[in-house]
Design a protein around this motif. Structure first.
Motif, PDB file in Angstrom:
ATOM      1  N   THR A   1      72.854  12.006  -7.723  1.00 22.03           N
ATOM      2  CA  THR A   1      72.823  11.966  -6.261  1.00 22.03           C
ATOM      3  C   THR A   1      73.601  13.150  -5.723  1.00 22.03           C
ATOM      4  O   THR A   1      74.512  13.665  -6.382  1.00 22.03           O
TER       5      THR A   1
ATOM      6  N   SER B   1      79.788  18.122  -5.031  1.00 26.29           N
ATOM      7  CA  SER B   1      78.685  17.750  -4.163  1.00 26.29           C
ATOM      8  C   SER B   1      77.763  16.754  -4.825  1.00 26.29           C
ATOM      9  O   SER B   1      76.784  16.322  -4.250  1.00 26.29           O
ATOM     10  N   SER B   2      78.047  16.380  -6.094  1.00 23.73           N
ATOM     11  CA  SER B   2      77.160  15.484  -6.810  1.00 23.73           C
ATOM     12  C   SER B   2      77.944  14.441  -7.551  1.00 23.73           C
ATOM     13  O   SER B   2      79.129  14.585  -7.812  1.00 23.73           O
TER      14      SER B   2
ATOM     15  N   ASP C   1      71.704  18.358   2.656  1.00 17.23           N
ATOM     16  CA  ASP C   1      70.706  18.395   3.715  1.00 17.23           C
ATOM     17  C   ASP C   1      69.338  18.411   3.043  1.00 17.23           C
ATOM     18  O   ASP C   1      68.877  19.445   2.557  1.00 17.23           O
TER      19      ASP C   1
ATOM     20  N   HIS D   1      75.551  24.935   0.960  1.00 11.69           N
ATOM     21  CA  HIS D   1      75.922  23.685   0.281  1.00 11.69           C
ATOM     22  C   HIS D   1      77.078  23.887  -0.696  1.00 11.69           C
ATOM     23  O   HIS D   1      77.401  22.983  -1.475  1.00 11.69           O
TER      24      HIS D   1
ATOM     25  N   GLU E   1      75.245  14.850  -1.849  1.00  7.90           N
ATOM     26  CA  GLU E   1      75.477  14.782  -0.413  1.00  7.90           C
ATOM     27  C   GLU E   1      74.989  16.115   0.138  1.00  7.90           C
ATOM     28  O   GLU E   1      75.688  17.125   0.066  1.00  7.90           O
TER      29      GLU E   1
ATOM     30  N   ARG F   1      74.039  16.445   6.296  1.00  5.51           N
ATOM     31  CA  ARG F   1      74.230  15.901   4.957  1.00  5.51           C
ATOM     32  C   ARG F   1      73.960  14.405   4.924  1.00  5.51           C
ATOM     33  O   ARG F   1      74.271  13.672   5.863  1.00  5.51           O
ATOM     34  N   GLY F   2      73.404  14.002   3.822  1.00  2.00           N
ATOM     35  CA  GLY F   2      73.168  12.590   3.563  1.00  2.00           C
ATOM     36  C   GLY F   2      73.007  12.402   2.065  1.00  2.00           C
ATOM     37  O   GLY F   2      72.908  13.369   1.313  1.00  2.00           O
ATOM     38  N   THR F   3      72.991  11.169   1.615  1.00  2.00           N
ATOM     39  CA  THR F   3      72.818  10.899   0.196  1.00  2.00           C
ATOM     40  C   THR F   3      71.395  11.249  -0.212  1.00  2.00           C
ATOM     41  O   THR F   3      70.427  10.771   0.391  1.00  2.00           O
TER      42      THR F   3
END
Length: 225
Positions: A115, A222-223, A119, A199, A117, A76-78
């Motif tokens: 945005t 997640s957003s 993969d 996710h 978080e 995971r990343g931004t």
């Protein structure tokens, strides 16, 4: 049994890759050979493109197996969904999309601020699989649209075509998998659903008239906008 299945899939995938690389290499050389007539070069291009499709199917087989057994950790990343959609569109166009397919991007202004978080490579693979599904089920050509948007407390990534040539879809919001857990629409769409679930989201197939749409819906936690 699960270990044997995993080992068998890994072994077959490895054995396929070597001859497939040779086929793609020689087909690429024939495709650009100046001493071949144009129809023969086009046949070589078809061989190369179909071999590339086969390679992607092998990669999908490995990835879906790893997700089945929770062997694929999420990195995971931004992530900016709008940028991801543009990247996928560029990848498809640079990959030699035939002229009979029109590709568009639909990103409302609010999508630019979204945005996640997530993969990024996995979501990219999911969107590419949805585009490939549109292409494979519309051999006569169609218009394909990629998009991202906020939907209340959710973020939706979607791919839509207007060809009407796709396989019959389940009811709105229904699962992409058959009742026995198999891939009702092929390994590619099963993988899309697995990626969405990994996710914490869901995958939906919606069909209305001649319009087919695959949607990856990610929850609000997640957003952020």
């Amino acid at each position: 049994r699960d270990t044997a299945r995993s080992d068998w899939i890994n072994g077959v995938s490895h054995d396929i890759r070597t001859p497939l690389s040779m086929i793609m290499g020689y087909a690429g050389q024939l495709e650009t050979a100046p001493d071949l007539p144009a129809p023969r070069r086009e046949q070589a291009a078809v061989i190369r493109r179909q071999s590339q499709t086969l390679r992607e199917l092998v990669n999908d087989l490995n990835l879906t197996m790893r997700l089945d057994y929770e062997m694929q950790p999420l990195r995971r990343g931004t992530l900016h969904p709008a940028a991801l959609v543009r990247q996928v569109a560029a990848d498809v166009l640079n990959g030699g999309l035939e002229e009979k397919y029109a590709l568009e991007v639909n990103l409302p202004p609010a999508a630019e601020a979204l945005t996640l978080e997530a993969d990024g490579p996995l979501l990219r693979r999911a969107l590419l699989n949805l585009v490939n599904n549109c292409v494979s089920h519309n051999p006569e050509g169609c218009s394909i649209t990629l998009g991202a948007r906020a939907e209340g407390k959710f973020c939706a990534l979607w791919v839509e075509d207007d060809g009407g040539g796709t396989v019959p879809a389940p009811a709105k919001g229904g699962p992409a998998l058959a009742a026995d857990g198999g891939a009702a629409h092929g390994t590619g769409l099963k993988l899309v659903e697995q990626i969405a679930r990994a996710h914490g989201g869901r995958f939906e197939i919606v069909q209305s008239g001649t319009c087919f749409c695959g949607r990856i819906v990610l929850p609000a936690d997640s957003s952020k906008t």
